[in-house]
Design a protein around this motif. Sequence first.
Motif, PDB file in Angstrom:
ATOM      1  N   THR A   1       0.739  -1.144   0.049  1.00 38.69           N
ATOM      2  CA  THR A   1      -0.065   0.021   0.138  1.00 38.69           C
ATOM      3  C   THR A   1       0.869   1.158   0.015  1.00 38.69           C
ATOM      4  O   THR A   1       0.647   2.030   0.858  1.00 38.69           O
ATOM      5  CB  THR A   1      -0.878   0.161   1.105  1.00 38.69           C
ATOM      6  OG1 THR A   1      -0.150   0.031   2.458  1.00 38.69           O
ATOM      7  CG2 THR A   1      -1.986  -0.966   1.116  1.00 38.69           C
ATOM      8  N   GLY A   2       1.979   1.217  -0.852  1.00 40.36           N
ATOM      9  CA  GLY A   2       2.705   2.570  -1.108  1.00 40.36           C
ATOM     10  C   GLY A   2       1.882   3.358  -2.122  1.00 40.36           C
ATOM     11  O   GLY A   2       0.801   3.341  -2.340  1.00 40.36           O
ATOM     12  N   TYR A   3       2.420   4.085  -2.900  1.00 38.65           N
ATOM     13  CA  TYR A   3       1.916   5.283  -3.881  1.00 38.65           C
ATOM     14  C   TYR A   3       1.108   4.243  -4.758  1.00 38.65           C
ATOM     15  O   TYR A   3      -0.138   4.617  -4.857  1.00 38.65           O
ATOM     16  CB  TYR A   3       3.023   6.038  -4.499  1.00 38.65           C
ATOM     17  CG  TYR A   3       3.471   7.260  -3.679  1.00 38.65           C
ATOM     18  CD1 TYR A   3       2.530   8.534  -3.789  1.00 38.65           C
ATOM     19  CD2 TYR A   3       4.528   7.194  -2.885  1.00 38.65           C
ATOM     20  CE1 TYR A   3       3.017   9.548  -2.992  1.00 38.65           C
ATOM     21  CE2 TYR A   3       4.771   8.396  -2.319  1.00 38.65           C
ATOM     22  CZ  TYR A   3       4.010   9.445  -2.439  1.00 38.65           C
ATOM     23  OH  TYR A   3       4.469  10.660  -1.326  1.00 38.65           O
ATOM     24  N   VAL A   4       1.803   3.416  -5.336  1.00 37.83           N
ATOM     25  CA  VAL A   4       0.816   2.624  -6.349  1.00 37.83           C
ATOM     26  C   VAL A   4      -0.250   1.729  -5.750  1.00 37.83           C
ATOM     27  O   VAL A   4      -1.111   1.753  -6.155  1.00 37.83           O
ATOM     28  CB  VAL A   4       2.073   1.773  -7.141  1.00 37.83           C
ATOM     29  CG1 VAL A   4       1.387   1.008  -8.331  1.00 37.83           C
ATOM     30  CG2 VAL A   4       3.115   2.599  -8.142  1.00 37.83           C
ATOM     31  N   GLY A   5       0.205   1.036  -4.778  1.00 39.97           N
ATOM     32  CA  GLY A   5      -0.765  -0.101  -4.225  1.00 39.97           C
ATOM     33  C   GLY A   5      -1.963   0.570  -3.640  1.00 39.97           C
ATOM     34  O   GLY A   5      -3.222   0.402  -3.828  1.00 39.97           O
ATOM     35  N   LEU A   6      -1.633   1.882  -2.834  1.00 39.56           N
ATOM     36  CA  LEU A   6      -2.931   2.567  -2.104  1.00 39.56           C
ATOM     37  C   LEU A   6      -3.530   3.266  -3.285  1.00 39.56           C
ATOM     38  O   LEU A   6      -4.902   3.030  -3.121  1.00 39.56           O
ATOM     39  CB  LEU A   6      -2.200   3.215  -1.043  1.00 39.56           C
ATOM     40  CG  LEU A   6      -3.439   4.094  -0.335  1.00 39.56           C
ATOM     41  CD1 LEU A   6      -4.413   3.130   0.243  1.00 39.56           C
ATOM     42  CD2 LEU A   6      -2.962   4.960   0.702  1.00 39.56           C
ATOM     43  N   VAL A   7      -3.151   3.812  -4.088  1.00 39.28           N
ATOM     44  CA  VAL A   7      -3.839   4.675  -5.307  1.00 39.28           C
ATOM     45  C   VAL A   7      -4.821   3.427  -6.105  1.00 39.28           C
ATOM     46  O   VAL A   7      -5.963   3.821  -6.068  1.00 39.28           O
ATOM     47  CB  VAL A   7      -2.844   5.532  -6.078  1.00 39.28           C
ATOM     48  CG1 VAL A   7      -3.737   6.061  -6.982  1.00 39.28           C
ATOM     49  CG2 VAL A   7      -2.477   6.776  -5.275  1.00 39.28           C
ATOM     50  N   THR A   8      -4.068   2.560  -6.460  1.00 36.49           N
ATOM     51  CA  THR A   8      -4.570   1.515  -7.156  1.00 36.49           C
ATOM     52  C   THR A   8      -5.821   0.961  -6.750  1.00 36.49           C
ATOM     53  O   THR A   8      -6.953   0.819  -7.089  1.00 36.49           O
ATOM     54  CB  THR A   8      -3.807   0.483  -7.563  1.00 36.49           C
ATOM     55  OG1 THR A   8      -2.593   1.109  -8.468  1.00 36.49           O
ATOM     56  CG2 THR A   8      -4.590  -0.784  -8.506  1.00 36.49           C
TER      57      THR A   8
ATOM     58  N   GLY B   1       1.414  13.277  -7.176  1.00 38.39           N
ATOM     59  CA  GLY B   1       0.916  14.709  -7.308  1.00 38.39           C
ATOM     60  C   GLY B   1      -0.502  14.535  -8.154  1.00 38.39           C
ATOM     61  O   GLY B   1      -1.284  15.624  -7.926  1.00 38.39           O
ATOM     62  N   SER B   2      -0.599  13.846  -9.037  1.00 39.89           N
ATOM     63  CA  SER B   2      -1.699  13.658  -9.621  1.00 39.89           C
ATOM     64  C   SER B   2      -2.259  12.384  -9.992  1.00 39.89           C
ATOM     65  O   SER B   2      -2.668  11.842 -11.021  1.00 39.89           O
ATOM     66  CB  SER B   2      -1.682  14.534 -11.002  1.00 39.89           C
ATOM     67  OG  SER B   2      -0.462  13.958 -11.773  1.00 39.89           O
ATOM     68  N   ALA B   3      -1.810  11.274  -9.029  1.00 40.21           N
ATOM     69  CA  ALA B   3      -2.046   9.848  -9.299  1.00 40.21           C
ATOM     70  C   ALA B   3      -3.580   9.415  -9.667  1.00 40.21           C
ATOM     71  O   ALA B   3      -3.764   8.612 -10.265  1.00 40.21           O
ATOM     72  CB  ALA B   3      -1.514   9.111  -8.193  1.00 40.21           C
ATOM     73  N   VAL B   4      -4.424  10.076  -8.567  1.00 37.27           N
ATOM     74  CA  VAL B   4      -5.834   9.759  -8.720  1.00 37.27           C
ATOM     75  C   VAL B   4      -6.305  10.240 -10.027  1.00 37.27           C
ATOM     76  O   VAL B   4      -6.955   9.216 -10.697  1.00 37.27           O
ATOM     77  CB  VAL B   4      -6.371  10.322  -7.529  1.00 37.27           C
ATOM     78  CG1 VAL B   4      -8.211  10.330  -7.744  1.00 37.27           C
ATOM     79  CG2 VAL B   4      -6.053  10.049  -6.394  1.00 37.27           C
TER      80      VAL B   4
END
Length: 463
Positions: free
Chosen positions: A8-15, A157-160
């Motif tokens: 659940t880092g940047y990629v996992g949590l956002v995904t 900064g704009s991952a969502v």
Amino acid sequence: MRVCVIGTGYVGLVTGACLAHIGHDVVGVDNNAAKVAQMQAGISPIVEPGLETIMTGAMQAQRLAFTTDIAAGVRHGEVIFIAVGTPALPSGESDTRAVEAVARAIGTHLDGNYKVIVNKSTVPIGSGDWVRMLVSENAAPDVDFDVVSNPEFLREGSAVFDTFNPDRIVLGGSGRRAVALMKKLYEPITQRQVAAEAALPPVPVVVTDLASAEMIKYAANAFLATKISFINEVANICDRVGADVQQVALGMGLDSRIGGKFLQAGLGWGGSCFPKDVAALVHTACDYGYEAKLLAAAVAVNRSQRYLAIEKLRQSLGILKGKTIGLLGLTFKPDTDDLRDAPALDLAAECRRLGARVKAYDPTVRPERPPAGLEAGVAVCPESLAVGCDALVLVTEWAEFRTLDYAGLARSMARALIVDGRNFLDPQILAAAGFTYVGIGKPGAKAAPAAPEKAAPVLAIAG
């Protein structure tokens, strides 16, 4: 669909949060119990615009949950994402130990139901087959699963926004059933059901073999990193001939073959993706007997570019020993709290090595909780940062830095000099406020990037 996201880092949590937002039933798994407890309380462990709202909304709708129990996550998921970190080793090779541990654990806990195991982590080329082998070695003989490579192209900064509005979705794998399931998973996104502009055409889905999907991720990031290094080289030439790199970039970017994105000259790229991915691709090329000279040059240009601000300061202030330098921004880019490989850290260390006192301010870095490697000297606000400074250096282009009371800052400084390391500010506004403005690759500033006289052993920002 039932989804498990491991990591659940940047990629996992956002995904995970975004998939839950579009209707899937998602379980996020992490081995950090404190982090899981924080997320269970509805608090995002990272700064990312819109993420906490998406996350808490999905939790309230009972479509998103977090656990440390990987067995429960594997049992839950029809689709199981591997989204753990793959940091760079000193050699440039990716550290895939976390991926290996997760793949083995998935194999151990697979049941008789068909599963799609998805490499979301950025992994070395060939990792899809390696993960399949690891899962099979630890699973019962009759388990039914496929492995798919589904690289991410998210910008911190704009991952969502990027998740809901991708340029393309890449799916690498040979199993038709797996690819069909992944297309179904992403259908609300590919059909623009959650897009900012629903009138846009469907999102292209690129279906490839595993190795090609893995290569697409590395090649894309390496190209963008090289594009930034290229415009920084052009900026350094502009400094010498009196041209304005922003006008040059505009004229270049209007060429449809080039495009205007990633043509912003400055202090170079940082963060967790570009440095790691370029190094990994160079290392892979070396493993297979090829010297990636262009990529190696892009890395070298980027590393030297970080010290361009030092040369700009020297030209205006002379010897830096005894001077006080204030850094506006510490994170590698705005709208994130990520300090990984941030140019500000190298810049601060070099200023300290040359005998300067360094102060810093960043909206996400608090004086009472400085990140590892930072000592006292993190200001609570730009106003306290500027007091007594001989120069300010804008390192991170946070939006709030456009609207500061620069006249007030200038009055509080020992000398009103600002080096705009991102060409982000308006020179006329700064001049009217009493500042001497120095940009990157803009008329009136002649400097060249220079490597540090001696590598700084330890970063220290003094109070």
